[in-house]
Design a protein around this motif. Structure first.
Motif, PDB file in Angstrom:
ATOM      1  N   ASP A  57       0.851  -1.184   0.000  1.00 36.16           N
ATOM      2  CA  ASP A  57       0.000   0.000   0.000  1.00 36.16           C
ATOM      3  C   ASP A  57       0.888   1.236   0.000  1.00 36.16           C
ATOM      4  OD1 ASP A  57       0.960   0.175   2.592  1.00 36.16           O
ATOM      5  OD2 ASP A  57      -0.960  -0.264   3.550  1.00 36.16           O
ATOM      6  N   GLU A  58       0.279   2.374   0.036  1.00 36.94           N
ATOM      7  CA  GLU A  58       1.030   3.634  -0.031  1.00 36.94           C
ATOM      8  C   GLU A  58       1.972   3.782   1.160  1.00 36.94           C
ATOM      9  OE1 GLU A  58       0.225   8.431  -0.198  1.00 36.94           O
ATOM     10  OE2 GLU A  58      -1.381   7.071  -0.819  1.00 36.94           O
ATOM     11  N   LEU A  59       1.539   3.322   2.314  1.00 41.11           N
ATOM     12  CA  LEU A  59       2.375   3.381   3.517  1.00 41.11           C
ATOM     13  C   LEU A  59       3.642   2.554   3.358  1.00 41.11           C
ATOM     14  CD1 LEU A  59       2.316   4.628   6.364  1.00 41.11           C
ATOM     15  CD2 LEU A  59       1.305   2.493   7.164  1.00 41.11           C
ATOM     16  N   ASP A  60       3.529   1.366   2.761  1.00 44.86           N
ATOM     17  CA  ASP A  60       4.691   0.510   2.533  1.00 44.86           C
ATOM     18  C   ASP A  60       5.663   1.161   1.549  1.00 44.86           C
ATOM     19  OD1 ASP A  60       3.738  -1.512   4.213  1.00 44.86           O
ATOM     20  OD2 ASP A  60       2.583  -2.430   2.587  1.00 44.86           O
ATOM     21  N   ILE A  61       5.126   1.766   0.496  1.00 49.49           N
ATOM     22  CA  ILE A  61       5.970   2.435  -0.502  1.00 49.49           C
ATOM     23  C   ILE A  61       6.695   3.619   0.120  1.00 49.49           C
ATOM     24  CG2 ILE A  61       5.935   3.763  -2.656  1.00 49.49           C
ATOM     25  CD1 ILE A  61       3.534   1.932  -3.492  1.00 49.49           C
ATOM     26  N   ASN A  62       5.978   4.396   0.931  1.00 52.46           N
ATOM     27  CA  ASN A  62       6.611   5.532   1.618  1.00 52.46           C
ATOM     28  C   ASN A  62       7.689   5.059   2.586  1.00 52.46           C
ATOM     29  OD1 ASN A  62       5.043   7.406   0.281  1.00 52.46           O
ATOM     30  ND2 ASN A  62       3.535   7.580   1.933  1.00 52.46           N
ATOM     31  N   ARG A  63       7.421   3.970   3.286  1.00 52.80           N
ATOM     32  CA  ARG A  63       8.409   3.437   4.231  1.00 52.80           C
ATOM     33  C   ARG A  63       9.656   2.979   3.508  1.00 52.80           C
ATOM     34  NH1 ARG A  63      10.959   4.004   8.757  1.00 52.80           N
ATOM     35  NH2 ARG A  63      11.829   2.071   9.520  1.00 52.80           N
ATOM     36  N   GLU A  64       9.482   2.327   2.371  1.00 52.49           N
ATOM     37  CA  GLU A  64      10.627   1.865   1.585  1.00 52.49           C
ATOM     38  C   GLU A  64      11.485   3.041   1.127  1.00 52.49           C
ATOM     39  OE1 GLU A  64      11.457  -0.858  -2.373  1.00 52.49           O
ATOM     40  OE2 GLU A  64       9.492  -0.957  -1.408  1.00 52.49           O
ATOM     41  N   GLU A  65      10.852   4.127   0.684  1.00 49.62           N
ATOM     42  CA  GLU A  65      11.589   5.331   0.283  1.00 49.62           C
ATOM     43  C   GLU A  65      12.299   5.955   1.481  1.00 49.62           C
ATOM     44  OE1 GLU A  65       8.627   7.802  -1.540  1.00 49.62           O
ATOM     45  OE2 GLU A  65       8.452   6.514  -3.306  1.00 49.62           O
ATOM     46  N   ASN A  66      11.600   5.975   2.614  1.00 45.24           N
ATOM     47  CA  ASN A  66      12.176   6.521   3.840  1.00 45.24           C
ATOM     48  C   ASN A  66      13.409   5.734   4.259  1.00 45.24           C
ATOM     49  OD1 ASN A  66      12.443   6.572   6.887  1.00 45.24           O
ATOM     50  ND2 ASN A  66      10.995   8.259   6.566  1.00 45.24           N
TER      51      ASN A  66
END
Length: 154
Positions: A57-66
């Motif tokens: 989900d969007e949260l997982d994608i943001n976490r990966e970028e973070n």
């Protein structure tokens, strides 16, 4: 001019105090090095798990970028720690050289050896200054990395 054994030992111990101080600084920086390397390993492990997830989900994608940003910054931080430890270690070498030269000079009364001992001591002090500089930069980078983690949660 003759010196007693006590005077020789006292003269040689002046740089010895700096050796002890540098040893404490190296110990502290090695501890930071271990913590930063461990944090990189944990983030890499978390990133591997995120990469292999089938549904993100969007949260997982943001976490990966973070995580990617944090790992890059932690890599810079670990280089600063390495530089600080290197500078402190070189300083210890120069303080040992100064101590030896002071001891030899007490028996030879050579202006050349006296100059070398002073130069070695001052070079050691400069290397400590470099180490402190790198440690300060590393501390600032550490704060920035923590703020990235906090910003993700807000």
């Amino acid at each position: 001019m003759e010196y007693s054994v006590v005077q020789v030992i006292q003269a040689m111990l002046a740089p010895g105090l700096m050796i002890s101080a540098c040893g404490l600084l190296i110990l502290g920086m090695n501890n930071k090095y271990s913590i930063v390397v461990n944090r990189i390993r944990l983030l890499n492990d978390e990133k591997r798990k995120l990469i292999h997830m089938e549904k993100k989900d969007e949260l997982d994608i943001n976490r990966e970028e973070n995580i990617t940003i944090q790992i890059e910054k932690l890599n810079d931080r670990v280089k600063m720690v390495r530089n600080a430890v290197f500078a402190y270690s070189v300083a210890v070498g120069f303080f040992i050289l100064a101590s030896i030269c002071i001891g030899v000079n007490l028996f030879t009364q050579s202006e050349f050896i006296e100059s070398i001992s002073l130069l070695a001591f001052l070079t050691g002090i400069v290397m400590v200054l470099f180490g402190v500089y790198y440690a300060a930069i590393e501390t600032m980078k550490g704060y920035k990395i923590v703020s990235i983690e906090i910003d993700e949660l807000v």
